[in-house]
Motif scaffolding. Structure first.
Motif, PDB file in Angstrom:
ATOM      1  N   HIS A   1      -9.040   4.404   4.733  1.00  0.00           N
ATOM      2  CA  HIS A   1      -8.907   4.797   3.325  1.00  0.00           C
ATOM      3  C   HIS A   1      -9.929   4.038   2.483  1.00  0.00           C
ATOM      4  CE1 HIS A   1      -6.855   6.785   0.067  1.00  0.00           C
ATOM      5  NE2 HIS A   1      -6.934   5.659  -0.612  1.00  0.00           N
ATOM      6  N   LYS A   2     -10.576   4.733   1.533  1.00  0.00           N
ATOM      7  CA  LYS A   2     -11.696   4.128   0.814  1.00  0.00           C
ATOM      8  C   LYS A   2     -11.342   3.406  -0.476  1.00  0.00           C
ATOM      9  CE  LYS A   2     -12.906   8.285  -1.749  1.00  0.00           C
ATOM     10  NZ  LYS A   2     -14.000   9.179  -2.114  1.00  0.00           N
ATOM     11  N   SER A   3     -10.252   3.769  -1.146  1.00  0.00           N
ATOM     12  CA  SER A   3      -9.962   3.151  -2.446  1.00  0.00           C
ATOM     13  C   SER A   3      -8.795   2.179  -2.355  1.00  0.00           C
ATOM     14  CB  SER A   3      -9.658   4.226  -3.496  1.00  0.00           C
ATOM     15  OG  SER A   3      -8.465   4.900  -3.180  1.00  0.00           O
ATOM     16  N   GLY A   4      -8.772   1.266  -3.330  1.00  0.00           N
ATOM     17  CA  GLY A   4      -7.670   0.312  -3.373  1.00  0.00           C
ATOM     18  C   GLY A   4      -7.985  -0.867  -4.268  1.00  0.00           C
TER      19      GLY A   4
ATOM     20  N   SER B   1       0.842  -1.187   0.000  1.00  0.00           N
ATOM     21  CA  SER B   1       0.000   0.000   0.000  1.00  0.00           C
ATOM     22  C   SER B   1       0.884   1.246   0.000  1.00  0.00           C
ATOM     23  CB  SER B   1      -0.882   0.000   1.250  1.00  0.00           C
ATOM     24  OG  SER B   1      -1.622   1.191   1.322  1.00  0.00           O
ATOM     25  N   ASP B   2       0.395   2.326  -0.620  1.00  0.00           N
ATOM     26  CA  ASP B   2       1.113   3.601  -0.539  1.00  0.00           C
ATOM     27  C   ASP B   2       0.446   4.537   0.474  1.00  0.00           C
ATOM     28  OD1 ASP B   2      -1.173   4.302  -1.971  1.00  0.00           O
ATOM     29  OD2 ASP B   2      -0.099   5.535  -3.439  1.00  0.00           O
ATOM     30  N   ILE B   3      -0.449   3.995   1.267  1.00  0.00           N
ATOM     31  CA  ILE B   3      -1.148   4.755   2.304  1.00  0.00           C
ATOM     32  C   ILE B   3      -0.439   4.519   3.637  1.00  0.00           C
ATOM     33  CG2 ILE B   3      -3.371   5.061   3.484  1.00  0.00           C
ATOM     34  CD1 ILE B   3      -3.374   5.794   0.465  1.00  0.00           C
ATOM     35  N   ALA B   4      -0.294   5.587   4.415  1.00  0.00           N
ATOM     36  CA  ALA B   4       0.351   5.467   5.732  1.00  0.00           C
ATOM     37  C   ALA B   4      -0.384   4.428   6.582  1.00  0.00           C
ATOM     38  CB  ALA B   4       0.339   6.820   6.438  1.00  0.00           C
TER      39      ALA B   4
ATOM     40  N   PRO C   1      -5.290  -0.986   0.431  1.00  0.00           N
ATOM     41  CA  PRO C   1      -5.599   0.439   0.239  1.00  0.00           C
ATOM     42  C   PRO C   1      -4.538   1.089  -0.652  1.00  0.00           C
ATOM     43  CG  PRO C   1      -5.697  -0.150   2.561  1.00  0.00           C
ATOM     44  CD  PRO C   1      -5.079  -1.309   1.836  1.00  0.00           C
ATOM     45  N   TYR C   2      -5.009   1.909  -1.607  1.00  0.00           N
ATOM     46  CA  TYR C   2      -4.078   2.587  -2.508  1.00  0.00           C
ATOM     47  C   TYR C   2      -4.658   3.941  -2.874  1.00  0.00           C
ATOM     48  CZ  TYR C   2       0.327   1.900  -4.840  1.00  0.00           C
ATOM     49  OH  TYR C   2       1.654   1.968  -5.166  1.00  0.00           O
TER      50      TYR C   2
END
Length: 109
Positions: free
Chosen positions: A26-29, A16-19, A83-84
């Protein structure tokens, strides 16, 4: 010729690139599905992967996507959500997981 490392296994890891502290909200991925089939004969098994981009896990009917992939033998209990930040960034980072096609209204990669 360079020395090659010999191994019996190699894996892909999708990150993932989300912290870490924001991943749950986070909603998208990407929904990542994996299945293994007995190949028979000289082939022990065949591993297949499918990816579905989810724009908003809170408002999309993710269960319909899971059910759709299950029609092709993917086990819903083994699917994971990564998540992304955006589909464009996912596509740039993981081009091998990005052959997008519409399948019964779902974005299946």
């Amino acid at each position: 010729m360079p020395s090659l490392k010999i191994t019996n296994r190699s894996t892909f890891t999708f990150n993932s690139d989300i912290a870490r502290n924001k991943r749950d909200s986070h909603k998208s991925g990407i929904l990542h599905a994996t299945k293994r089939n007995n190949g028979g004969g000289a082939v022990a098994f065949r591993e297949e992967h499918a990816f579905a981009w989810i724009d908003d896990k809170w408002h999309e009917n993710v269960e319909r996507v899971v059910d759709h992939l299950a029609q092709f033998g993917f086990d819903g209990s083994r699917m994971v959500f990564i998540p992304y930040s955006s589909y464009e960034k996912w596509r740039y980072r993981y081009p091998h997981g990005c052959k997008l096609r519409k399948s019964q209204g779902h974005n299946i990669l």
